[in-house]
Design a protein around this motif. Sequence first.
Motif, PDB file in Angstrom:
ATOM      1  N   THR A  25      14.438   1.512  31.789  1.00  0.00           N
ATOM      2  CA  THR A  25      13.354   1.431  30.813  1.00  0.00           C
ATOM      3  C   THR A  25      12.066   2.059  31.350  1.00  0.00           C
ATOM      4  N   ASN A  26      12.031   2.402  32.627  1.00  0.00           N
ATOM      5  CA  ASN A  26      10.848   2.999  33.236  1.00  0.00           C
ATOM      6  C   ASN A  26      10.581   4.383  32.625  1.00  0.00           C
ATOM      7  N   ILE A  27       9.369   4.584  32.139  1.00  0.00           N
ATOM      8  CA  ILE A  27       9.012   5.835  31.453  1.00  0.00           C
ATOM      9  C   ILE A  27       9.114   7.042  32.383  1.00  0.00           C
ATOM     10  N   ASP A  28       8.688   6.906  33.627  1.00  0.00           N
ATOM     11  CA  ASP A  28       8.778   8.030  34.564  1.00  0.00           C
ATOM     12  C   ASP A  28      10.230   8.398  34.845  1.00  0.00           C
ATOM     13  N   PHE A  29      11.090   7.399  34.981  1.00  0.00           N
ATOM     14  CA  PHE A  29      12.525   7.661  35.144  1.00  0.00           C
ATOM     15  C   PHE A  29      13.051   8.419  33.924  1.00  0.00           C
ATOM     16  N   GLN A  30      12.691   7.959  32.733  1.00  0.00           N
ATOM     17  CA  GLN A  30      13.164   8.600  31.498  1.00  0.00           C
ATOM     18  C   GLN A  30      12.713  10.058  31.402  1.00  0.00           C
ATOM     19  N   PHE A  81      28.989  10.452  29.560  1.00  0.00           N
ATOM     20  CA  PHE A  81      29.099   9.561  30.712  1.00  0.00           C
ATOM     21  C   PHE A  81      27.754   9.361  31.423  1.00  0.00           C
ATOM     22  N   ASN A  82      26.702   9.927  30.855  1.00  0.00           N
ATOM     23  CA  ASN A  82      25.410   9.912  31.533  1.00  0.00           C
ATOM     24  C   ASN A  82      24.314   9.212  30.745  1.00  0.00           C
ATOM     25  N   THR A  83      24.679   8.302  29.878  1.00  0.00           N
ATOM     26  CA  THR A  83      23.654   7.545  29.164  1.00  0.00           C
ATOM     27  C   THR A  83      22.940   6.634  30.158  1.00  0.00           C
ATOM     28  N   ILE A  84      21.683   6.343  29.870  1.00  0.00           N
ATOM     29  CA  ILE A  84      20.901   5.545  30.813  1.00  0.00           C
ATOM     30  C   ILE A  84      20.506   4.187  30.257  1.00  0.00           C
ATOM     31  N   ASP A  85      20.921   3.868  29.049  1.00  0.00           N
ATOM     32  CA  ASP A  85      20.429   2.652  28.394  1.00  0.00           C
ATOM     33  C   ASP A  85      20.806   1.362  29.112  1.00  0.00           C
ATOM     34  N   THR A  86      21.799   1.390  29.963  1.00  0.00           N
ATOM     35  CA  THR A  86      22.205   0.151  30.631  1.00  0.00           C
ATOM     36  C   THR A  86      22.060   0.202  32.153  1.00  0.00           C
ATOM     37  N   LEU A  87      21.345   1.197  32.668  1.00  0.00           N
ATOM     38  CA  LEU A  87      21.195   1.302  34.122  1.00  0.00           C
ATOM     39  C   LEU A  87      20.151   0.304  34.608  1.00  0.00           C
ATOM     40  N   ALA A 134       8.447  12.480  41.165  1.00  0.00           N
ATOM     41  CA  ALA A 134       9.012  13.705  41.714  1.00  0.00           C
ATOM     42  C   ALA A 134      10.532  13.753  41.687  1.00  0.00           C
ATOM     43  N   ALA A 135      11.185  12.588  41.770  1.00  0.00           N
ATOM     44  CA  ALA A 135      12.647  12.566  41.872  1.00  0.00           C
ATOM     45  C   ALA A 135      13.168  11.208  41.442  1.00  0.00           C
ATOM     46  N   CYS A 136      14.455  11.170  41.109  1.00  0.00           N
ATOM     47  CA  CYS A 136      15.049   9.906  40.680  1.00  0.00           C
ATOM     48  C   CYS A 136      16.532   9.876  41.007  1.00  0.00           C
ATOM     49  N   GLY A 137      17.090   8.683  40.876  1.00  0.00           N
ATOM     50  CA  GLY A 137      18.514   8.457  41.042  1.00  0.00           C
ATOM     51  C   GLY A 137      18.825   7.048  40.583  1.00  0.00           C
ATOM     52  N   LYS A 171      24.510   7.879  40.040  1.00  0.00           N
ATOM     53  CA  LYS A 171      24.302   8.647  38.813  1.00  0.00           C
ATOM     54  C   LYS A 171      22.883   9.203  38.777  1.00  0.00           C
ATOM     55  N   ARG A 172      22.660  10.167  37.924  1.00  0.00           N
ATOM     56  CA  ARG A 172      21.344  10.631  37.486  1.00  0.00           C
ATOM     57  C   ARG A 172      20.412  11.057  38.619  1.00  0.00           C
ATOM     58  N   MET A 173      20.968  11.721  39.599  1.00  0.00           N
ATOM     59  CA  MET A 173      20.187  12.252  40.715  1.00  0.00           C
ATOM     60  C   MET A 173      19.461  13.523  40.262  1.00  0.00           C
ATOM     61  N   PHE A 174      18.140  13.558  40.499  1.00  0.00           N
ATOM     62  CA  PHE A 174      17.357  14.722  40.081  1.00  0.00           C
ATOM     63  C   PHE A 174      16.061  14.784  40.874  1.00  0.00           C
ATOM     64  N   THR A 175      15.701  15.995  41.272  1.00  0.00           N
ATOM     65  CA  THR A 175      14.402  16.256  41.874  1.00  0.00           C
ATOM     66  C   THR A 175      13.716  17.334  41.061  1.00  0.00           C
ATOM     67  N   ASP A 176      12.487  17.067  40.650  1.00  0.00           N
ATOM     68  CA  ASP A 176      11.696  18.054  39.930  1.00  0.00           C
ATOM     69  C   ASP A 176      11.630  19.324  40.784  1.00  0.00           C
ATOM     70  N   PRO A 177      11.833  20.497  40.172  1.00  0.00           N
ATOM     71  CA  PRO A 177      11.840  21.743  40.955  1.00  0.00           C
ATOM     72  C   PRO A 177      10.600  21.943  41.833  1.00  0.00           C
TER      73      PRO A 177
END
Length: 148
Positions: A9-14, A38-44, A57-60, A73-79
């Motif tokens: 539910t965190n806005i920055d994560f979203q 397989f990558n929905t985030i509603d229940t993480l 800057a990044a999430c997971g 899941k959902r590993m990402f770093t802003d370029p």
Amino acid sequence: MHILRTDSTNIDFQKLIQSLDSTLAEHNGDKDDFFSQFNTIDTLKNCIVVYIDAIPAACGAFKPFSENSVEIKRMFTDPKFRKNGLGSTIVKELEKWAAELNFKKAVLETSQDLKSAISVYEKSGFYRIPNYGQYVGIEQSVCYEKIL
């Protein structure tokens, strides 16, 4: 650097996930619908956001995979923040959190074409396993696991 444990539910994560999804849609092309289901985030419930100078800057994240394992899941770093070790930082924090919750193993799936992601996972001690679950028979997928 500040590491925040949160949930989906965190806005920055979203916002980071929106960027991830756009990137993956381009990468996956006509197979994006298959992967995105397989990558929905509603229940993480176990998500991390890394902030650099108060900028997300990044999430997971991870979710339970079995009684004693999690799926990362959902590993990402802003370029703008890549090549600074944030992927490894996130993996370590997710492993630590999962171990605190008494999970014994982590698994994950990524694309064989995402060489930088594969490098992060392998440097973090993950080893390649046969594709699991919905990824069995998917040629562009590679799966990994690590004992925590």
